[in-house]
Design a protein around this motif. Sequence first.
Motif, PDB file in Angstrom:
ATOM      1  N   THR A   1       0.831  -1.196   0.000  1.00 17.56           N
ATOM      2  CA  THR A   1       0.000   0.000   0.000  1.00 17.56           C
ATOM      3  C   THR A   1       0.870   1.252   0.000  1.00 17.56           C
ATOM      4  OG1 THR A   1      -0.072   0.105   2.425  1.00 17.56           O
ATOM      5  CG2 THR A   1      -1.772  -1.224   1.321  1.00 17.56           C
ATOM      6  N   TRP A   2       0.242   2.365  -0.348  1.00 19.29           N
ATOM      7  CA  TRP A   2       0.935   3.657  -0.270  1.00 19.29           C
ATOM      8  C   TRP A   2       1.263   3.994   1.172  1.00 19.29           C
ATOM      9  CZ3 TRP A   2       3.085   6.241  -4.128  1.00 19.29           C
ATOM     10  CH2 TRP A   2       2.666   5.963  -5.437  1.00 19.29           C
ATOM     11  N   ALA A   3       0.380   3.607   2.078  1.00 22.52           N
ATOM     12  CA  ALA A   3       0.648   3.835   3.504  1.00 22.52           C
ATOM     13  C   ALA A   3       1.902   3.082   3.936  1.00 22.52           C
ATOM     14  CB  ALA A   3      -0.550   3.398   4.341  1.00 22.52           C
ATOM     15  N   GLY A   4       2.067   1.857   3.419  1.00 18.37           N
ATOM     16  CA  GLY A   4       3.260   1.090   3.734  1.00 18.37           C
ATOM     17  C   GLY A   4       4.518   1.753   3.208  1.00 18.37           C
ATOM     18  N   LEU A   5       4.437   2.279   1.992  1.00 16.68           N
ATOM     19  CA  LEU A   5       5.589   2.977   1.414  1.00 16.68           C
ATOM     20  C   LEU A   5       5.979   4.175   2.271  1.00 16.68           C
ATOM     21  CD1 LEU A   5       7.637   3.656  -0.822  1.00 16.68           C
ATOM     22  CD2 LEU A   5       5.789   4.833  -2.038  1.00 16.68           C
ATOM     23  N   ILE A   6       4.982   4.982   2.646  1.00 16.51           N
ATOM     24  CA  ILE A   6       5.265   6.170   3.460  1.00 16.51           C
ATOM     25  C   ILE A   6       5.791   5.760   4.832  1.00 16.51           C
ATOM     26  CG2 ILE A   6       4.213   8.173   4.577  1.00 16.51           C
ATOM     27  CD1 ILE A   6       2.250   8.271   2.183  1.00 16.51           C
ATOM     28  N   GLY A   7       5.181   4.717   5.417  1.00 18.50           N
ATOM     29  CA  GLY A   7       5.660   4.238   6.703  1.00 18.50           C
ATOM     30  C   GLY A   7       7.102   3.771   6.638  1.00 18.50           C
ATOM     31  N   GLY A   8       7.464   3.095   5.556  1.00 19.76           N
ATOM     32  CA  GLY A   8       8.838   2.654   5.385  1.00 19.76           C
ATOM     33  C   GLY A   8       9.796   3.825   5.231  1.00 19.76           C
ATOM     34  N   MET A   9       9.380   4.858   4.518  1.00 20.06           N
ATOM     35  CA  MET A   9      10.227   6.036   4.330  1.00 20.06           C
ATOM     36  C   MET A   9      10.427   6.782   5.649  1.00 20.06           C
ATOM     37  SD  MET A   9       8.756   7.357   0.627  1.00 20.06           S
ATOM     38  CE  MET A   9       9.929   8.712   0.468  1.00 20.06           C
ATOM     39  N   VAL A  10       9.360   6.882   6.444  1.00 20.04           N
ATOM     40  CA  VAL A  10       9.474   7.544   7.747  1.00 20.04           C
ATOM     41  C   VAL A  10      10.415   6.758   8.659  1.00 20.04           C
ATOM     42  CG1 VAL A  10       8.218   8.167   9.852  1.00 20.04           C
ATOM     43  CG2 VAL A  10       7.227   8.665   7.607  1.00 20.04           C
ATOM     44  N   ALA A  11      10.271   5.432   8.667  1.00 20.30           N
ATOM     45  CA  ALA A  11      11.142   4.594   9.491  1.00 20.30           C
ATOM     46  C   ALA A  11      12.599   4.738   9.058  1.00 20.30           C
ATOM     47  CB  ALA A  11      10.702   3.132   9.411  1.00 20.30           C
ATOM     48  N   ALA A  12      12.817   4.837   7.750  1.00 19.28           N
ATOM     49  CA  ALA A  12      14.173   5.007   7.240  1.00 19.28           C
ATOM     50  C   ALA A  12      14.752   6.352   7.666  1.00 19.28           C
ATOM     51  CB  ALA A  12      14.182   4.882   5.720  1.00 19.28           C
ATOM     52  N   LEU A  13      13.928   7.398   7.614  1.00 20.48           N
ATOM     53  CA  LEU A  13      14.399   8.719   8.026  1.00 20.48           C
ATOM     54  C   LEU A  13      14.777   8.722   9.507  1.00 20.48           C
ATOM     55  CD1 LEU A  13      14.918  11.706   7.516  1.00 20.48           C
ATOM     56  CD2 LEU A  13      12.483  12.136   7.948  1.00 20.48           C
TER      57      LEU A  13
END
Length: 265
Positions: free
Chosen positions: A173-185
């Motif tokens: 999902t797009w939510a998963g993508l954003i969540g992964g990017m936030v976790a990476a940051l």
Amino acid sequence: MADDNIAPKPPRKNDLALRTISGIAMVAIAATALYLGGNAFWFLLAVGAVAMQYEWAGLVQRIKNRKLSMLALFVPLSIMSPLADGPGFLGLGLIVAAFLFVCVVERGTALASGLLYAGLPVLGLLYLRNSEDGLILAFWAMAIVWATDIGAYFAGRTIGGAKLAPAISPNKTWAGLIGGMVAALVTGMLFHHYLALPFILAISSPVLAALAQCGDLLESGMKRQAGLKDSGDLIPGHGGILDRVDGLVPVAIVAGLTVAVLRYI
């Protein structure tokens, strides 16, 4: 990363135990080789890359010259050894030369592309590990992939919503993508604060997270086209090595290139 194109069956207790044991073993081996660096890290990456090429040949259904392509890949891998030239322009040139050689033999790029897919991330990770503060840099690149997986999983499960690429990977999902990017940051900033990772690398972490997701989608698409659930059965309970490193491949390449560019600016 596990393939999410096919709805998984509920894991049996034996399967879960096998996955747990092999998962712990993989982390322990990778962490030890990363810490030791030098020949140990090169050997682990070289063996992994050759195994990746073996599985790649199966995914693209080009079995006839599979062994030849693995031997061709081992030439640049050997040159990148600490006992030889190490990770540098010679290794890069030989990866390209091996790619062109297999292209000529195969009269196509399907099998040969695996040499770039397997060889370039090895070059990137070895370059990171051999750099100043190399342990931190290589660990950061790998940690970004892990953080992306974890963040994407929990955000996707908690929020759900619109699908990212339903034709390739229905569960993303797009939510998963954003969540992964936030976790990476967050991971990148922790590395910056506690381990003195350069700030520019820390803030580039979300971009690497997006690349990790692209790498996952690429391999999922290849498995879907080949009609396979896993790229192989090398790792007990986890499928093939390509299933485990699909996100790391683009991250290692781009992270290594970024550090190399910053070094000469």
